[in-house]
Design an enzyme around this catalytic site. Structure first.
Site, PDB file in Angstrom:
ATOM      1  N   LYS A  34       0.842  -1.211   0.000  1.00  0.00           N
ATOM      2  CA  LYS A  34       0.000   0.000   0.000  1.00  0.00           C
ATOM      3  C   LYS A  34       0.866   1.245   0.000  1.00  0.00           C
ATOM      4  O   LYS A  34       0.658   2.168  -0.794  1.00  0.00           O
ATOM      5  CB  LYS A  34      -0.878   0.012   1.241  1.00  0.00           C
ATOM      6  CG  LYS A  34      -1.473   1.396   1.579  1.00  0.00           C
ATOM      7  CD  LYS A  34      -2.276   1.433   2.837  1.00  0.00           C
ATOM      8  CE  LYS A  34      -1.511   1.771   4.070  1.00  0.00           C
ATOM      9  NZ  LYS A  34      -1.275   3.188   4.356  1.00  0.00           N
ATOM     10  N   ARG A 104      -4.355  11.468   3.307  1.00  0.00           N
ATOM     11  CA  ARG A 104      -3.080  12.164   3.477  1.00  0.00           C
ATOM     12  C   ARG A 104      -2.176  11.964   2.260  1.00  0.00           C
ATOM     13  O   ARG A 104      -1.401  12.840   1.889  1.00  0.00           O
ATOM     14  CB  ARG A 104      -2.345  11.644   4.709  1.00  0.00           C
ATOM     15  CG  ARG A 104      -3.028  11.868   6.027  1.00  0.00           C
ATOM     16  CD  ARG A 104      -2.145  11.343   7.129  1.00  0.00           C
ATOM     17  NE  ARG A 104      -0.755  11.669   6.872  1.00  0.00           N
ATOM     18  CZ  ARG A 104      -0.211  12.864   7.020  1.00  0.00           C
ATOM     19  NH1 ARG A 104      -0.972  13.865   7.405  1.00  0.00           N
ATOM     20  NH2 ARG A 104       1.053  13.093   6.754  1.00  0.00           N
ATOM     21  N   CYS A 128      -3.643  12.835  12.231  1.00  0.00           N
ATOM     22  CA  CYS A 128      -4.563  11.694  12.320  1.00  0.00           C
ATOM     23  C   CYS A 128      -4.454  11.181  13.752  1.00  0.00           C
ATOM     24  O   CYS A 128      -3.790  11.783  14.590  1.00  0.00           O
ATOM     25  CB  CYS A 128      -4.191  10.619  11.307  1.00  0.00           C
ATOM     26  SG  CYS A 128      -2.629   9.816  11.685  1.00  0.00           S
ATOM     27  N   ASP A 319       4.831   0.455  11.953  1.00  0.00           N
ATOM     28  CA  ASP A 319       3.556  -0.086  11.469  1.00  0.00           C
ATOM     29  C   ASP A 319       3.311  -1.506  11.959  1.00  0.00           C
ATOM     30  O   ASP A 319       2.196  -2.014  11.836  1.00  0.00           O
ATOM     31  CB  ASP A 319       3.495  -0.056   9.941  1.00  0.00           C
ATOM     32  CG  ASP A 319       3.474   1.381   9.422  1.00  0.00           C
ATOM     33  OD1 ASP A 319       3.694   1.567   8.220  1.00  0.00           O
ATOM     34  OD2 ASP A 319       3.285   2.298  10.229  1.00  0.00           O
ATOM     35  N   ILE A 341       8.338   6.655  16.878  1.00  0.00           N
ATOM     36  CA  ILE A 341       8.072   7.379  15.629  1.00  0.00           C
ATOM     37  C   ILE A 341       6.869   8.305  15.759  1.00  0.00           C
ATOM     38  O   ILE A 341       6.920   9.461  15.363  1.00  0.00           O
ATOM     39  CB  ILE A 341       7.845   6.377  14.461  1.00  0.00           C
ATOM     40  CG1 ILE A 341       9.065   5.480  14.296  1.00  0.00           C
ATOM     41  CG2 ILE A 341       7.506   7.116  13.165  1.00  0.00           C
ATOM     42  CD1 ILE A 341      10.337   6.177  13.865  1.00  0.00           C
ATOM     43  N   ARG A 411      -8.315  -0.015   4.619  1.00  0.00           N
ATOM     44  CA  ARG A 411      -7.380   0.928   3.956  1.00  0.00           C
ATOM     45  C   ARG A 411      -6.043   0.239   3.667  1.00  0.00           C
ATOM     46  O   ARG A 411      -5.318   0.625   2.769  1.00  0.00           O
ATOM     47  CB  ARG A 411      -7.124   2.145   4.858  1.00  0.00           C
ATOM     48  CG  ARG A 411      -8.309   3.072   5.032  1.00  0.00           C
ATOM     49  CD  ARG A 411      -7.912   4.312   5.790  1.00  0.00           C
ATOM     50  NE  ARG A 411      -6.672   4.830   5.268  1.00  0.00           N
ATOM     51  CZ  ARG A 411      -5.648   5.246   6.024  1.00  0.00           C
ATOM     52  NH1 ARG A 411      -5.751   5.197   7.333  1.00  0.00           N
ATOM     53  NH2 ARG A 411      -4.561   5.716   5.474  1.00  0.00           N
TER      54      ARG A 411
HETATM   55  C1  EPZ Z   1       4.805   6.762   5.902  1.00  0.00           C
HETATM   56  O1  EPZ Z   1       4.141   7.873   6.492  1.00  0.00           O
HETATM   57  C2  EPZ Z   1       3.769   5.635   5.879  1.00  0.00           C
HETATM   58  N1  EPZ Z   1       2.617   6.050   5.069  1.00  0.00           N
HETATM   59  C3  EPZ Z   1       3.320   5.339   7.313  1.00  0.00           C
HETATM   60  O2  EPZ Z   1       2.428   4.223   7.250  1.00  0.00           O
HETATM   61  C4  EPZ Z   1       4.554   4.933   8.134  1.00  0.00           C
HETATM   62  O3  EPZ Z   1       4.165   4.710   9.477  1.00  0.00           O
HETATM   63  C5  EPZ Z   1       5.596   6.052   8.072  1.00  0.00           C
HETATM   64  O4  EPZ Z   1       5.924   6.339   6.697  1.00  0.00           O
HETATM   65  C6  EPZ Z   1       6.874   5.682   8.816  1.00  0.00           C
HETATM   66  O5  EPZ Z   1       7.413   4.507   8.275  1.00  0.00           O
HETATM   67  C7  EPZ Z   1       2.726   6.056   3.717  1.00  0.00           C
HETATM   68  O6  EPZ Z   1       3.770   5.756   3.163  1.00  0.00           O
HETATM   69  C8  EPZ Z   1       1.491   6.444   2.950  1.00  0.00           C
HETATM   70  P1  EPZ Z   1       7.162  10.089   7.959  1.00  0.00           P
HETATM   71  P2  EPZ Z   1       4.838   9.356   6.464  1.00  0.00           P
HETATM   72  O7  EPZ Z   1       7.065  11.383   7.240  1.00  0.00           O
HETATM   73  O8  EPZ Z   1       5.541   9.556   5.180  1.00  0.00           O
HETATM   74  C9  EPZ Z   1       7.796  12.935  11.646  1.00  0.00           C
HETATM   75  C10 EPZ Z   1       0.533   2.925   7.783  1.00  0.00           C
HETATM   76  O9  EPZ Z   1       0.040   2.469   8.828  1.00  0.00           O
HETATM   77  N2  EPZ Z   1       7.900  14.047  10.669  1.00  0.00           N
HETATM   78  O10 EPZ Z   1       8.369   9.234   7.760  1.00  0.00           O
HETATM   79  O11 EPZ Z   1       3.811  10.334   6.866  1.00  0.00           O
HETATM   80  C11 EPZ Z   1       6.350  12.466  11.749  1.00  0.00           C
HETATM   81  O12 EPZ Z   1       5.621  13.277  12.649  1.00  0.00           O
HETATM   82  C12 EPZ Z   1       1.074   4.346   7.742  1.00  0.00           C
HETATM   83  O13 EPZ Z   1       0.614   2.269   6.703  1.00  0.00           O
HETATM   84  C13 EPZ Z   1       8.289  15.306  11.131  1.00  0.00           C
HETATM   85  O14 EPZ Z   1       8.547  15.486  12.319  1.00  0.00           O
HETATM   86  O15 EPZ Z   1       5.902   9.174   7.649  1.00  0.00           O
HETATM   87  C14 EPZ Z   1       6.497  11.078  12.273  1.00  0.00           C
HETATM   88  O16 EPZ Z   1       6.626  11.133  13.684  1.00  0.00           O
HETATM   89  C15 EPZ Z   1       0.968   5.057   9.079  1.00  0.00           C
HETATM   90  N3  EPZ Z   1       8.348  16.326  10.242  1.00  0.00           N
HETATM   91  C16 EPZ Z   1       7.818  10.599  11.669  1.00  0.00           C
HETATM   92  O17 EPZ Z   1       8.502  11.777  11.212  1.00  0.00           O
HETATM   93  C17 EPZ Z   1       8.061  16.163   8.920  1.00  0.00           C
HETATM   94  O18 EPZ Z   1       8.145  17.133   8.156  1.00  0.00           O
HETATM   95  C18 EPZ Z   1       7.647   9.673  10.499  1.00  0.00           C
HETATM   96  O19 EPZ Z   1       6.929  10.391   9.505  1.00  0.00           O
HETATM   97  C19 EPZ Z   1       7.668  14.869   8.464  1.00  0.00           C
HETATM   98  C20 EPZ Z   1       7.593  13.824   9.360  1.00  0.00           C
END
Ligand code: EPZ
Length: 432
Positions: A34, A104, A128, A319, A341, A411
């Site tokens: 996904k 998102r 979320c 995840d 995370i 989802r």
């Molecule tokens: C991706 O989300 C995945 N979603 C998430 O999967 C997954 O948990 C996550 O990566 C981490 O592996 C998709 O790929 C659609 P991040 P993403 O930006 O890109 C912080 C699932 O269950 N952060 O790496 O949104 C953020 O707050 C979903 O399948 C900042 O601080 O993840 C978080 O704590 C949930 N500032 C951490 O980094 C920023 O500008 C990881 O976020 C961006 C992120």
């Protein structure tokens, strides 16, 4: 989603009715990832030629992102697990709020639209239940590439400076290895003028999958999957045929289902290197793991507690934190699970306690004392992976559980109960 379902008799909300205590056997088939398919679909915006993606999972999020692209004029057709896309007539770069707000992943459109049209207007993705989910790094990266980015009234408006027809390459260093920010900058930089670098890049397999697809479209991306990525900008990209990698999180969920029900199960297809941290923890917890190319056979022994701390890849994936906890609550001994995370990804703890789990939660650290058996109960998954965790816990619980939260579950898991029932579980879907 074509799933046979019965009319509910016990609760009005859609739910799964799960009879616990059955062993599983045989094979569990993994669908396409996904978290890769979603971003690969938006990458189709980067070319006016046809893009053909195979191994695309049948999920509500996949339909949602395809609908978002459709509002901008992208043509699509979905047959089996093949999704054909063509963005030769993008009519605008401003998808409707009501569609984007629910997904998102729509924010992934901003990079390709900037690269293709030189402008984009995308609602700011809200938080979320698991966290604030900021996009600060995404915006920092786009600004570094020369984009004018304004955030006002919950909408992110991005455009090229002056009359330049292309973004300008730049060196970018992320404050945190954000998956989405790395993917957004990748898709903006591939059409930029010059060579960009991303340092402190996310190393998740889904980032690597995107880079491989972009290179199949004629991009020049090097180093994806590592901390430093180099992108040599090109003027145009062409179409491609590309197959989505198997979903490592679904594969991990199935391995944990085998461990929880003390069953020997073969999970495929899977790329073992995408799950090394999880495989190690399953071994540490008492399972033997046999790897044969793209298939993993798990044979659980006596399960005992292990400690888990979630990290960016290649560390233990956030995840699978909730699903793995469902195993630890009936393991022998004590386990400590720490979520590093997301700020609010422990909602499944209260639901597991309803089933008799012994867990003490201190902030984002859960101290778990294994109990011999969970007892079935009506429970709810508050986010996608919590819902999966409650399904797993119900497989082992004594009695019949009701798991609500199918809107979350669907989802991220295609035909979950059909697959598990094919391996011997007893799950009925009630969908009102
Ligand atoms: C991706 O989300 C995945 N979603 C998430 O999967 C997954 O948990 C996550 O990566 C981490 O592996 C998709 O790929 C659609 P991040 P993403 O930006 O890109 C912080 C699932 O269950 N952060 O790496 O949104 C953020 O707050 C979903 O399948 C900042 O601080 O993840 C978080 O704590 C949930 N500032 C951490 O980094 C920023 O500008 C990881 O976020 C961006 C992120």
């Amino acid at each position: 989603m074509s799933i046979a379902a019965k009319v509910s008799t016990r609760t009005k909300k859609p739910h799964l009715e799960i009879q616990g205590g059955f062993q599983l056997s045989g094979d569990l088939k993994v669908s396409g990832a996904k978290n890769s398919a979603l971003v690969l679909i938006t990458a189709a915006l980067l070319t006016e030629e046809q893009v053909c993606l195979s191994n695309v999972p049948e999920l509500t999020d996949i339909k949602a992102i395809t609908d978002v692209l459709g509002t901008m004029g992208v043509k699509s057709s979905y047959q089996g697990d093949v999704l054909q896309l063509q963005a030769d007539q993008i009519c605008h770069s401003d998808p409707p709020y009501e569609l984007v707000n629910g997904l998102r992943a729509s924010f992934f459109c901003i990079g390709p639209l900037l690269g293709r049209l030189g402008k984009a207007k995308i609602p700011l993705p809200g938080g979320c239940r698991i966290g604030a989910r900021p996009v600060v790094e995404h915006i920092r990266g786009l600004k570094a590439l020369g984009a004018l980015v304004n955030v006002e009234h919950g909408v992110v408006t991005a455009s090229l400076r002056g009359t330049s027809g292309r973004l300008k390459a730049a060196p970018i260093v992320f404050d945190c290895p954000s998956v989405g920010a790395t993917e957004t900058v990748l898709m903006a930089a591939v059409l930029a003028e010059g060579t960009s670098t991303i340092e402190n890049a996310a190393q998740e397999p889904e980032v690597q999958d995107l880079a491989n697809m972009l290179n199949a479209m004629g991009a020049r991306v090097r180093g994806a999957g590592g901390p430093i990525i180099t992108i040599e900008g090109v003027e145009t990209l062409h179409g491609c045929n590309y197959s989505v990698i198997p979903d490592r999180i679904e594969a991990g969920t199935f391995l944990i289902a085998a461990a929880i029900t003390r069953s020997k199960i073969r999970v495929s297809p899977v790329i073992p290197d995408h799950l090394n941290a999880v495989l190690q923890k399953l071994r540490d917890a008492g399972c033997s793991i046999e790897i044969n190319k793209q298939a993993i056979t798990i044979t659980p022994g006596e399960i005992h507690g292990v400690d888990i701390t979630t990290q960016p890849f290649p560390g233990f994936p956030t995840d699978l934190q909730a699903p793995f906890m469902a195993l630890l609550v009936t393991a022998k001994g004590t386990s400590v699970v720490t979520e590093k995370i997301y700020e609010n990804r422990m909602q499944h703890v209260a639901e597991m306690q309803r089933m008799g789990a012994s867990i003490r939660l201190q902030g984002n650290t859960a101290v778990i004392e294994g109990v011999p058996q969970l007892s079935a109960a009506p429970v709810r998954g508050g986010d996608l992976r919590a819902a999966a965790a409650m399904v797993l816990a119900s497989l082992a619980a004594k009695g019949t559980s009701l798991v609500e939260g199918l809107d979350h579950l669907d989802r991220g898991y295609a035909f979950l109960e059909t697959k598990l029932n094919g391996a011997g579980s007893h799950i009925i879907r009630y969908q009102n």
